[in-house]
Structure formats: C-alpha cells, structure tokens
Design a protein around this motif. Sequence first.
Motif, PDB file in Angstrom:
ATOM      1  N   ALA A 149      -4.162 -33.309 -44.673  1.00 62.05           N
ATOM      2  CA  ALA A 149      -4.946 -32.217 -44.098  1.00 62.05           C
ATOM      3  C   ALA A 149      -3.988 -31.408 -43.237  1.00 62.05           C
ATOM      4  N   LEU A 150      -4.198 -30.099 -43.179  1.00 61.79           N
ATOM      5  CA  LEU A 150      -3.269 -29.238 -42.448  1.00 61.79           C
ATOM      6  C   LEU A 150      -4.023 -28.338 -41.483  1.00 61.79           C
ATOM      7  N   PHE A 151      -3.471 -28.235 -40.277  1.00 59.49           N
ATOM      8  CA  PHE A 151      -4.000 -27.349 -39.247  1.00 59.49           C
ATOM      9  C   PHE A 151      -2.859 -26.504 -38.697  1.00 59.49           C
ATOM     10  N   ARG A 152      -3.181 -25.260 -38.371  1.00 57.93           N
ATOM     11  CA  ARG A 152      -2.251 -24.387 -37.631  1.00 57.93           C
ATOM     12  C   ARG A 152      -2.802 -24.295 -36.219  1.00 57.93           C
ATOM     13  N   ILE A 153      -1.924 -24.317 -35.236  1.00 64.36           N
ATOM     14  CA  ILE A 153      -2.374 -24.240 -33.851  1.00 64.36           C
ATOM     15  C   ILE A 153      -2.234 -22.811 -33.347  1.00 64.36           C
ATOM     16  N   ASP A 154      -3.349 -22.252 -32.900  1.00 61.41           N
ATOM     17  CA  ASP A 154      -3.331 -20.981 -32.188  1.00 61.41           C
ATOM     18  C   ASP A 154      -3.151 -21.336 -30.719  1.00 61.41           C
ATOM     19  N   VAL A 155      -2.039 -20.901 -30.166  1.00 67.42           N
ATOM     20  CA  VAL A 155      -1.610 -21.328 -28.835  1.00 67.42           C
ATOM     21  C   VAL A 155      -2.329 -20.539 -27.745  1.00 67.42           C
ATOM     22  N   THR A 156      -2.832 -21.258 -26.752  1.00 68.05           N
ATOM     23  CA  THR A 156      -3.468 -20.616 -25.602  1.00 68.05           C
ATOM     24  C   THR A 156      -2.649 -20.784 -24.327  1.00 68.05           C
ATOM     25  N   GLU A 157      -1.778 -21.808 -24.287  1.00 64.19           N
ATOM     26  CA  GLU A 157      -1.008 -22.050 -23.067  1.00 64.19           C
ATOM     27  C   GLU A 157       0.220 -22.905 -23.371  1.00 64.19           C
ATOM     28  N   LEU A 158       1.317 -22.599 -22.696  1.00 58.95           N
ATOM     29  CA  LEU A 158       2.548 -23.404 -22.729  1.00 58.95           C
ATOM     30  C   LEU A 158       2.880 -23.801 -21.302  1.00 58.95           C
ATOM     31  N   THR A 159       3.393 -25.011 -21.137  1.00 62.10           N
ATOM     32  CA  THR A 159       3.851 -25.463 -19.829  1.00 62.10           C
ATOM     33  C   THR A 159       5.121 -26.274 -20.021  1.00 62.10           C
ATOM     34  N   MET A 160       6.096 -26.024 -19.157  1.00 60.20           N
ATOM     35  CA  MET A 160       7.326 -26.819 -19.127  1.00 60.20           C
ATOM     36  C   MET A 160       7.537 -27.253 -17.692  1.00 60.20           C
ATOM     37  N   ILE A 161       7.597 -28.563 -17.480  1.00 65.43           N
ATOM     38  CA  ILE A 161       7.802 -29.115 -16.147  1.00 65.43           C
ATOM     39  C   ILE A 161       9.185 -29.739 -16.110  1.00 65.43           C
ATOM     40  N   SER A 162       9.948 -29.412 -15.067  1.00 64.00           N
ATOM     41  CA  SER A 162      11.286 -29.981 -14.912  1.00 64.00           C
ATOM     42  C   SER A 162      11.567 -30.179 -13.426  1.00 64.00           C
ATOM     43  N   VAL A 163      12.688 -30.783 -13.156  1.00 70.21           N
ATOM     44  CA  VAL A 163      13.118 -30.996 -11.779  1.00 70.21           C
ATOM     45  C   VAL A 163      14.468 -30.303 -11.615  1.00 70.21           C
ATOM     46  N   ALA A 164      14.564 -29.468 -10.582  1.00 78.51           N
ATOM     47  CA  ALA A 164      15.821 -28.772 -10.283  1.00 78.51           C
ATOM     48  C   ALA A 164      15.970 -28.694  -8.770  1.00 78.51           C
ATOM     49  N   ASP A 165      17.142 -29.056  -8.287  1.00 76.53           N
ATOM     50  CA  ASP A 165      17.413 -29.009  -6.842  1.00 76.53           C
ATOM     51  C   ASP A 165      16.339 -29.728  -6.036  1.00 76.53           C
ATOM     52  N   ASP A 166      15.946 -30.908  -6.513  1.00 70.75           N
ATOM     53  CA  ASP A 166      14.936 -31.731  -5.850  1.00 70.75           C
ATOM     54  C   ASP A 166      13.576 -31.053  -5.721  1.00 70.75           C
ATOM     55  N   GLU A 167      13.304 -30.085  -6.588  1.00 71.07           N
ATOM     56  CA  GLU A 167      11.999 -29.435  -6.622  1.00 71.07           C
ATOM     57  C   GLU A 167      11.389 -29.609  -7.998  1.00 71.07           C
ATOM     58  N   LEU A 168      10.077 -29.716  -8.025  1.00 70.65           N
ATOM     59  CA  LEU A 168       9.346 -29.713  -9.280  1.00 70.65           C
ATOM     60  C   LEU A 168       9.199 -28.251  -9.703  1.00 70.65           C
TER      61      LEU A 168
END
Length: 168
Positions: A132-151
């Motif tokens: 079975a195949l589905f295409r995703i229509d995107v409503t939101e993207l999130t990228m979480i990382s840590v840099a300089d001791d900050e989220l």
Amino acid sequence: MLTGSMVGMANWDDVETAAPELAAAVRGRFEAYGLAILATLRRDGSPRVSGIEPLFALGGLWLGMMPDSRKGTDLLRDPRCALHNATTDKNVAHGDAKINGRAVVVSDTDSLNAYRAAWATSADAPVPEPFALFRIDVTELTMISVADDELVVDFWREGARPGRTIRK
C-alpha cells in the motif's frame, strides 16, 4: 500527479522551496539510517507507533507498507500522522527531526510504478509486493539540536511565514 499538491497542502518539493535549509537538515536525518517511527491514530483515538522506511523521491515523501497493516488502516481512517527520525543518540548530537502531515492514499498505476523504480534505486532491491502506498502532505517540520549548550528548535509550519528558530 507525481509532483503537484492539493490546494493548501505542501508536498515535499513545496517544503524544500519554502524552507530549503530546514528541509535539507530534516531529510538528512531521515536518510541517515533510512528508518523512522510513524505515529498514527487508532480507531479509539489513542496513538500507535510503528517502524517505517520513508522515501523522499519524485518530489514527495512516500510511505510504502504491507496492505491491511494496522498503520495503513489507521491512515485510511484518519490521515493525520507524524514521523520521527531513528534516534540513535540521547544527546541529539546530529539533531532530532520530525515531520507532521496528512497521508494521501496513492493507487494510480503510474505513481505506483514510479515509486517502485525510485525505491529500487534507493534500496538496491525491489519493493516487497504487494504494498500500500501513501504520499505525505506536510504540515510541519521540526529539527531539534544542541548548540553552545542551548536547545535549538528550528521549525516550519504550512501556511506560516518562513521557518523560525527558537533557542532555549
């Protein structure tokens, strides 16, 4: 109908145009291992999480799965879903990516054949049949990382201004 999107819906090409750096980072996290966790909604509204191998190809984000799988029946009933990249590091040194969207069933022969070809190229193996195949229509993207001791939380939402960053 491989690349266009419905009015108000963002296919993966649309997301790459709207937020190119964020889309590239999110896609990179998903493609690093080729595995993701898919969250769907059960009939009673409770969450279900399942493993999946998403495919970014043909201008879209695709989810192939066994026909009549629980995750597939969930998506047919309620198309809202979320994808989370395979987490391999509790310190999120390489980032933590999430995609929210709505699944659209794909059943036309041309799209199924194009998906088969794209899958075979990316996986060096044919698509397990039947599927079975589905295409995703995107409503939101999130990228979480840590840099300089900050989220650091980078995100983009459908219909909103270009991506934003929050530091905590």
